[in-house]
Design an enzyme around this catalytic site. Structure first.
Site, PDB file in Angstrom:
ATOM      1  N   LYS A 216     -55.130   5.721  14.152  1.00  0.00           N
ATOM      2  CA  LYS A 216     -56.088   6.462  13.324  1.00  0.00           C
ATOM      3  C   LYS A 216     -57.113   5.495  12.722  1.00  0.00           C
ATOM      4  CE  LYS A 216     -56.306   9.613   9.409  1.00  0.00           C
ATOM      5  NZ  LYS A 216     -55.582  10.460   8.476  1.00  0.00           N
ATOM      6  N   GLU A 222     -49.707  -4.159  13.809  1.00  0.00           N
ATOM      7  CA  GLU A 222     -48.831  -4.124  14.982  1.00  0.00           C
ATOM      8  C   GLU A 222     -49.620  -3.696  16.221  1.00  0.00           C
ATOM      9  OE1 GLU A 222     -48.415  -2.592  12.111  1.00  0.00           O
ATOM     10  OE2 GLU A 222     -46.382  -2.826  11.328  1.00  0.00           O
ATOM     11  N   GLY A 276     -51.392  10.820  10.091  1.00  0.00           N
ATOM     12  CA  GLY A 276     -50.792  10.078  11.209  1.00  0.00           C
ATOM     13  C   GLY A 276     -49.576  10.793  11.784  1.00  0.00           C
ATOM     14  N   ARG A 277     -48.668  11.237  10.912  1.00  0.00           N
ATOM     15  CA  ARG A 277     -47.419  11.843  11.410  1.00  0.00           C
ATOM     16  C   ARG A 277     -47.615  13.274  11.895  1.00  0.00           C
ATOM     17  NH1 ARG A 277     -47.557  10.310   6.292  1.00  0.00           N
ATOM     18  NH2 ARG A 277     -47.392  11.803   4.582  1.00  0.00           N
ATOM     19  N   GLU A 362     -41.595   9.937   5.306  1.00  0.00           N
ATOM     20  CA  GLU A 362     -42.905   9.426   4.887  1.00  0.00           C
ATOM     21  C   GLU A 362     -43.630  10.503   4.072  1.00  0.00           C
ATOM     22  OE1 GLU A 362     -45.289   6.284   7.162  1.00  0.00           O
ATOM     23  OE2 GLU A 362     -46.388   8.108   7.623  1.00  0.00           O
ATOM     24  N   HIS A 393     -19.343  11.270  19.523  1.00  0.00           N
ATOM     25  CA  HIS A 393     -18.494  10.093  19.733  1.00  0.00           C
ATOM     26  C   HIS A 393     -18.957   8.920  18.891  1.00  0.00           C
ATOM     27  CE1 HIS A 393     -16.109  11.853  22.991  1.00  0.00           C
ATOM     28  NE2 HIS A 393     -17.198  12.581  23.182  1.00  0.00           N
ATOM     29  N   LYS A 514     -47.300  -4.055   3.833  1.00  0.00           N
ATOM     30  CA  LYS A 514     -48.334  -4.506   4.770  1.00  0.00           C
ATOM     31  C   LYS A 514     -49.107  -5.678   4.167  1.00  0.00           C
ATOM     32  CE  LYS A 514     -49.315   0.049   6.800  1.00  0.00           C
ATOM     33  NZ  LYS A 514     -50.327   1.081   7.016  1.00  0.00           N
TER      34      LYS A 514
END
Ligand code: F6P
Length: 549
Positions: A216, A222, A276-277, A362, A393, A514
């Site tokens: 965005k 990253e 963003g999400r 978030e 399991h 950040k």
């Protein structure tokens, strides 16, 4: 803060009449009444506590509620003005107050004639212009009109992004693998340590690889670090000019895409009103569209729209996202539940819990209300989960015999997305058996009846039961049902945020780390010219230096 926003009372939501009534109610018989008893007292319980939205049937009868609980929770939703907040969101009000932004991811799945506006801007028209451009690009790649610098068709797409620019893509590409056919494979690179790209470079041919950079902001450390490395690889192997043919991008930051060297015809924009999400529906979904084709991508959008219409129109008592939010709120506030398990019984959905983690945590991991006052209740629960039988399991032991209340959402398609009917029968049987076991448990008498006599052995085999779960059933995993599921949880998270009095659409809590990472990196690179950090961090740096960082 928008004038539209209903004012919060000082103790909100604790000073709402329905909250007070719920406190009294939870201290009454409901806490000690087993679900088995509730079923035995009410022949209509399943009908009463089940709902349908689009293709999704939800059975929430295996929850620790009765008609009074339900009435009070609905009253709470009314007093919390859920409908007004919902309408404000759809109307493009700037309900993301701390960033002064509209929240219009629902516009991304609207039909062209539907009206969504951000101030003076016609959001729907802008959305469809980008969708059309994406369609032309995606079809160009699939039909071999858009090729690499050596004129070879693309066989592999590498999505570079993180958080909302990665999780939804990874989740949806895996969930809809059975719709990919002979289209390119989609890989993803998100993490800052660079190993994902390093591994991919071993097996991919640069001449047939297209990178899609999703960000965005187009500034995320990253993503920019991985994108720069990918660009070095393409330049080294195919020459500088190849960058224009091997990189596409989705971003709101056109100037940064320019600087990176993204071909103007290979870039797709979106807007600040897409969080963003919530961005998988936007140009960020380009890699999904490249995997499943534009027709299927539009079906995914349509699925989201189906849930939007339900959320917008259904009365609170029949509104599935509202119901799911109220149940989560009930356990979070009144049963001390801190976590919630998301358990899909289709392995293709195994990244769905990770996707929901960002969406839920978030969005609702906040301790300050929308008006700046401290929250008075617990905010969003910790989400965890895994695909069905694998999880059985691994951590189901805790669900069945641990000390905590962990509400569960089972997610179950009726038909398999590719395996045999026999295998699907096993998946269905296991899912339903688990929800049964959580509800009914196994008493000491039942254990004894199975022939076990030692009191210690009996005690260890008892399952207390009365553990809540909701089961979501739908015909099959398709682009449409996946879209419905995603939108269902989006709206559920929003309603939970409303009940807590928080803004679900900002994420200030990720900023500090950040900023500090940049300082630490500077210190690591140049210890002589930078100021010392705290003692613990300095000691860790010293150890890491000795170890060769
Ligand atoms: O982690 C914080 C965050 O801002 C997320 O909300 C977002 O999804 C992610 O970073 C990626 O941001 P961008 O798309 O700007 O690279």
């Amino acid at each position: 803060m928008s004038e539209f926003w209903p004012k919060l009372t000082p103790g909100y939501p604790r000073d709402l009449p329905a909250w007070q009534a719920l406190v009294e109610h939870v201290n009454g018989p409901i806490a000690s009444t087993s679900m088995a008893t509730l079923f035995s007292r009410d022949a209509n319980r399943v009908r009463r506590f089940s709902q349908k939205a689009g293709d999704i049937y939800a059975d929430f009868s295996k929850n620790r509620i009765n008609t009074t609980t339900w009435r009070l929770l609905l009253a709470l939703a009314g007093e919390a003005n859920v409908e007004a907040w919902r309408d404000a969101m759809f109307a493009g009000e700037h309900i993301n107050t701390s960033e002064d932004r509209a929240v219009l991811h629902t516009a991304l799945r609207a039909r062209p004639r539907e009206r969504f506006r951000d101030g003076g801007q016609n959001a729907t028209r802008a959305v469809h212009a980008v969708l059309d451009a994406m369609g032309a690009f995606v079809n160009g790649v699939h039909r071999g009109r858009i090729v690499g610098s050596k004129r070879k068709p693309f066989t592999d797409i590498v999505n570079i992004g993180i958080g909302g620019s990665d999780l939804g893509i990874v989740m949806a590409v895996k969930a809809l693998e059975h719709h990919r056919g002979k289209r390119p494979r989609v890989h993803s690179v998100s993490n800052v340590d660079g190993t994902q790209l390093a591994d991919l470079k071993q097996s991919l041919n640069p001449a047939t690889t297209l990178f899609v950079i999703c960000s965005k902001t187009f500034t995320t450390q990253e993503t920019m670090s991985n994108a720069a490395e990918a660009r070095r690889w393409i330049r080294r192997t195919l020459g500088d000019a190849a960058v224009q043919r091997h990189f596409a991008a989705a971003s709101t930051n056109h100037a940064a895409m320019d600087r990176f060297g993204i071909n103007p015809e290979y870039r797709f924009g979106f807007w600040d009103w897409v969080g963003g999400r919530y961005s998988i529906w936007s140009a960020v979904g380009l890699s999904v569209a490249l995997a499943i084709g534009m027709k299927n991508f539009r079906e995914l959008l349509d699925g989201g729209r189906t849930m939007d219409r339900h959320f917008r129109r259904a009365p609170l008592r029949e509104n599935l996202p509202v119901t799911m939010a109220l149940l989560a709120f009930w356990y979070n506030q009144f049963f001390g539940a801190e976590t919630q398990a998301i358990l899909p019984y289709d392995n293709r959905l195994d990244r769905f819990p990770a996707f929901l983690q960002q969406m839920q945590m978030e969005s609702n991991g906040k301790s300050v209300r929308i008006d700046g006052a401290p929250v008075t209740v617990e905010t969003g629960m910790v989400i965890f989960g895994e695909a069905g039988n694998n999880a059985q399991h691994s951590f189901y032991q805790l669900l069945h015999q641990g000390t905590r209340v962990i509400p569960v959402d089972f997610i179950l398609p009726a038909r398999s997305s590719g395996a045999s009917r026999k295998a699907q029968r096993l998946a269905v049987a296991n899912c339903l058996a688990q929800s049964q076991a959580l509800m009914l448990g196994r008493s000491a008498t039942e254990v004894r009846a199975s022939g076990i006599t030692d009191p210690v052995d009996i005690a260890q085999r008892v399952h207390s039961g009365n553990r809540p779960s909701t089961t979501l059933v739908f015909p099959a995993l398709t682009p449409s049902t996946l879209g419905q599921l995603i939108a269902l949880y989006e709206h559920k998270v929003f309603v939970e945020g409303v009940l807590c009095g928080i803004n679900s659409f900002d994420q200030w809590g990720v900023q500090l780390g950040k900023v500090l990472a940049k300082n630490v990196e500077k210190r690591l690179a140049n210890p002589r010219k930078t100021e010392a950090l705290d003692a613990s961090t300095e000691a860790l740096l010293a150890t890491l230096r000795k170890l060769g960082v």
